[in-house]
Every structure is written in structure tokens, then in C-alpha cells.
Scaffold this motif. Structure first.
Motif, short mmCIF file in Angstrom:
data_model
loop_
_atom_site.label_atom_id
_atom_site.label_comp_id
_atom_site.label_asym_id
_atom_site.label_seq_id
_atom_site.Cartn_x
_atom_site.Cartn_y
_atom_site.Cartn_z
N VAL A 130 0.84 -1.19 0.00
CA VAL A 130 0.00 0.00 0.00
C VAL A 130 0.88 1.24 0.00
N LYS A 131 0.60 2.15 -0.93
CA LYS A 131 1.30 3.44 -0.93
C LYS A 131 0.83 4.27 0.26
N HIS A 132 1.78 4.88 0.94
CA HIS A 132 1.44 5.72 2.07
C HIS A 132 1.28 7.17 1.64
N GLU A 133 0.71 7.96 2.52
CA GLU A 133 0.45 9.36 2.20
C GLU A 133 1.30 10.26 3.07
N GLY A 134 1.75 11.36 2.51
CA GLY A 134 2.55 12.32 3.25
C GLY A 134 3.30 13.21 2.30
N GLU A 135 4.00 14.18 2.86
CA GLU A 135 4.77 15.13 2.07
C GLU A 135 6.24 14.98 2.42
N ILE A 137 7.04 6.78 -2.30
CA ILE A 137 6.87 7.73 -1.20
C ILE A 137 7.07 7.06 0.16
N ASN A 138 6.72 5.79 0.28
CA ASN A 138 6.91 5.09 1.55
C ASN A 138 8.36 5.16 1.99
N ALA A 164 14.62 -5.82 7.23
CA ALA A 164 13.24 -6.23 7.47
C ALA A 164 12.79 -7.13 6.33
N HIS A 165 12.13 -8.24 6.69
CA HIS A 165 11.64 -9.25 5.74
C HIS A 165 12.56 -9.40 4.53
N PRO A 166 13.77 -9.94 4.75
CA PRO A 166 14.77 -10.02 3.68
C PRO A 166 14.40 -11.02 2.59
N THR A 167 14.94 -10.80 1.41
CA THR A 167 14.86 -11.76 0.31
C THR A 167 16.20 -11.78 -0.42
N SER A 216 3.59 -10.66 14.74
CA SER A 216 2.42 -11.46 14.40
C SER A 216 1.44 -10.69 13.55
N ASP A 217 0.58 -11.43 12.84
CA ASP A 217 -0.53 -10.87 12.07
C ASP A 217 -0.10 -9.95 10.93
N VAL A 218 1.15 -10.11 10.46
CA VAL A 218 1.61 -9.31 9.33
C VAL A 218 2.32 -10.22 8.33
N GLU A 219 2.48 -9.70 7.10
CA GLU A 219 3.07 -10.46 6.02
C GLU A 219 4.35 -9.77 5.52
N HIS A 220 4.99 -10.43 4.56
CA HIS A 220 6.17 -9.85 3.91
C HIS A 220 5.85 -8.43 3.42
N GLY A 221 6.75 -7.50 3.72
CA GLY A 221 6.57 -6.12 3.31
C GLY A 221 5.96 -5.22 4.36
N PHE A 222 5.64 -5.79 5.54
CA PHE A 222 4.90 -5.02 6.54
C PHE A 222 5.65 -3.79 7.04
N ALA A 223 6.98 -3.84 7.05
CA ALA A 223 7.74 -2.75 7.65
C ALA A 223 7.78 -1.50 6.79
N ASN A 224 7.45 -1.64 5.49
CA ASN A 224 7.49 -0.44 4.65
C ASN A 224 6.31 -0.30 3.69
N LYS A 225 5.44 -1.32 3.60
CA LYS A 225 4.34 -1.20 2.64
C LYS A 225 3.01 -1.71 3.21
N ALA A 226 2.87 -1.73 4.51
CA ALA A 226 1.66 -2.27 5.13
C ALA A 226 0.48 -1.30 5.00
#
Length: 251
Positions: free
Chosen positions: A14-19, A58-59, A159-162, A212-222
């Protein structure tokens, strides 16, 4: 391997919002997003290695801004030279993830990272440098935390390495913090445990936190509208800040 190869989940999010508060400038020979802390000090720095979406997402910029707000001069190098993967790419739309990986492997992107690390120290006067890597960016944190490049970064957070290997982990010679998702096909429990087994026999400080309760990418695209995801994202960020406050800011 300490993590599995990339897949479609790497580009979902998910793209986050901000300036964004920073600017795009040359760091070394490549473009980078740069943002200063409030006192404009560059003594303590962070280089943020992005995932497939690159430094323009933007994230990533908002995360860099947050690191700067915590006292770190922060840069995000243009690791993929503008050839960023579309967010929420799906197979069959004309984009070939395998071909992209072939074009942007460590032999191509590695010198870009090395140039930015060198410029941060020589041109900007960074004395202590932390490395942050999300997803594919984790590979470059490990490479620059290796003993062969010990003058690269002083401490790492991934975070969530690949696309990382056990050999990448074995080669590090500095403190490493890892944020992992409970549901992650690329860094599942077996890979976490493999990584832990390697690290516990090494003489470097390390930390592995499971959310818990999160998936790959949670640290920057949740999805930050989801309270559990928001909590995990914010806590994983604080994990990084606390790690760098201990191993970068402290002498």
C-alpha cells in the motif's frame, strides 16, 4: 539460504500518504534522496537500501524522513537507476521479474551502493553509518556489513529479507537487527531459525524480532489503516532506531 528468492509478494503493498521533506541530489555519481536531521548534522548517518520499488516510492522517502527526525542524516540511493518495479505488479502485464533481477543484480547495483557509502563518509563527513534494508535491500546491508567491507557500515537493520544467503550472514562483522513477519514465504520460520543458528555461533550482537498478524513487506508497505499492521510497522521502525542509537550514536 537465509531467505528465499523474490516473488510477487515483494511488490505487493500500500502506498502511504505524506509530504516528503528531503530532496533529490547527487551523492557520489548517482541520484539519491537525502534528508537532514533538524540540526543539519551529518555525523551519524543512515543509508536506506530500498526494495524493488526503488527510492522514488513515497513510503521510502517518509521512512527516511523519520530516521532524520531521530537525528540521522539519511540517504536512499537510486539503486535501480530509475528502473523501478511497478507497485502491485502482477504476472502477465508485460513486466518480467526474472529479467529485472538479471539487470539489477549485485554486480550492477553493488558499485552504486559502494559509491554512495563512500560519498557519505568522504563528501558529507559521516563518522558512523547504519544500513537499513527492506526486502531486496537487505542483501546490500549484509554485503556492506561484511568484514571485507567493514569500512562500509557500522551496524545493520533488515526487514523481511529476500535473496540473502547463509554465506551473506556468515560474512558479517558488525551488529545486525532483523524484523520478520509471521507470514512470509521468503523468510519463513525455517529460514529464520537457520539465520539464528548461524548468528548465535558468531561474535556479533544480533536481534531477531518476529511480528504477528503481518506479512512480507509489513515494515514499509503495510496497510496503516489496519491497527495490527500499523502497530507492527511502527514498532519495527522503533526497533531500527533503538538499534542504531545503541550501535551508531554511541561511541
Amino acid at each position: 539460504m537465509s531467505s528465499n528468492p523474490p516473488s510477487q509478494c515483494c511488490v505487493a503493498g500500500v502506498k502511504h500518504e505524506g509530504e516528503p521533506k528531503g530532496t533529490i541530489d547527487k551523492v557520489g555519481t548517482h541520484d539519491a534522496y537525502i534528508v537532514y536531521p533538524s540540526d543539519k548534522s551529518t555525523e551519524n548517518g543512515i543509508i536506506l537500501f530500498p526494495d524493488f520499488m526503488g527510492y522514488e516510492l513515497i513510503n521510502m522517502k517518509l521512512l527516511a524522513d523519520q530516521f532524520a527526525a531521530n537525528g540521522y542524516f539519511t540517504t536512499i540511493p537510486d539503486m535501480w537507476e530509475g528502473d523501478n518495479v511497478p507497485v502491485n505488479w502482477k504476472p502477465g502485464n508485460g513486466f518480467n521479474l526474472g529479467a529485472w533481477m538479471g539487470k539489477h543484480n549485485p554486480s550492477k547495483a553493488g558499485p552504486i551502493a559502494e559509491g554512495v557509502v563512500k560519498a557519505m563518509r568522504q563528501d558529507y563527513g559521516v563518522k558512523k553509518l547504519g544500513g537499513v534494508g527492506y526486502c531486496l535491500g537487505a542483501k546490500y546491508v549484509l554485503l556492506h556489513l561484511a568484514s571485507a567491507r567493514r569500512k562500509g557500515i557500522d551496524a545493520g537493520y533488515i526487514a523481511h529479507p529476500t535473496a540473502t544467503t547463509g554465506e551473506d550472514i556468515k560474512a558479517i562483522d558488525g551488529p545486525l537487527s532483523i524484523a520478520a513477519a509471521e507470514t512470509d514465504d521468503l523468510f519463513p520460520a525455517s529460514k529464520r531459525h537457520e539465520t539464528e543458528e548461524i548468528l548465535k555461533d558468531m561474535k556479533v550482537p544480533y536481534q531477531i524480532s518476529l511480528y504477528s498478524d503481518v506479512e512480507h513487506g509489513f515494515a514499509n508497505k503495510a496497510d496503516l489503516m489496519n491497527p495490527r499492521c500499523k502497530f507492527a510497522t511502527e514498532t519495527a521502525f522503533l526497533q531500527a532506531v533503538n538499534w542504531f542509537d545503541e550501535f551508531v550514536k554511541k561511541d
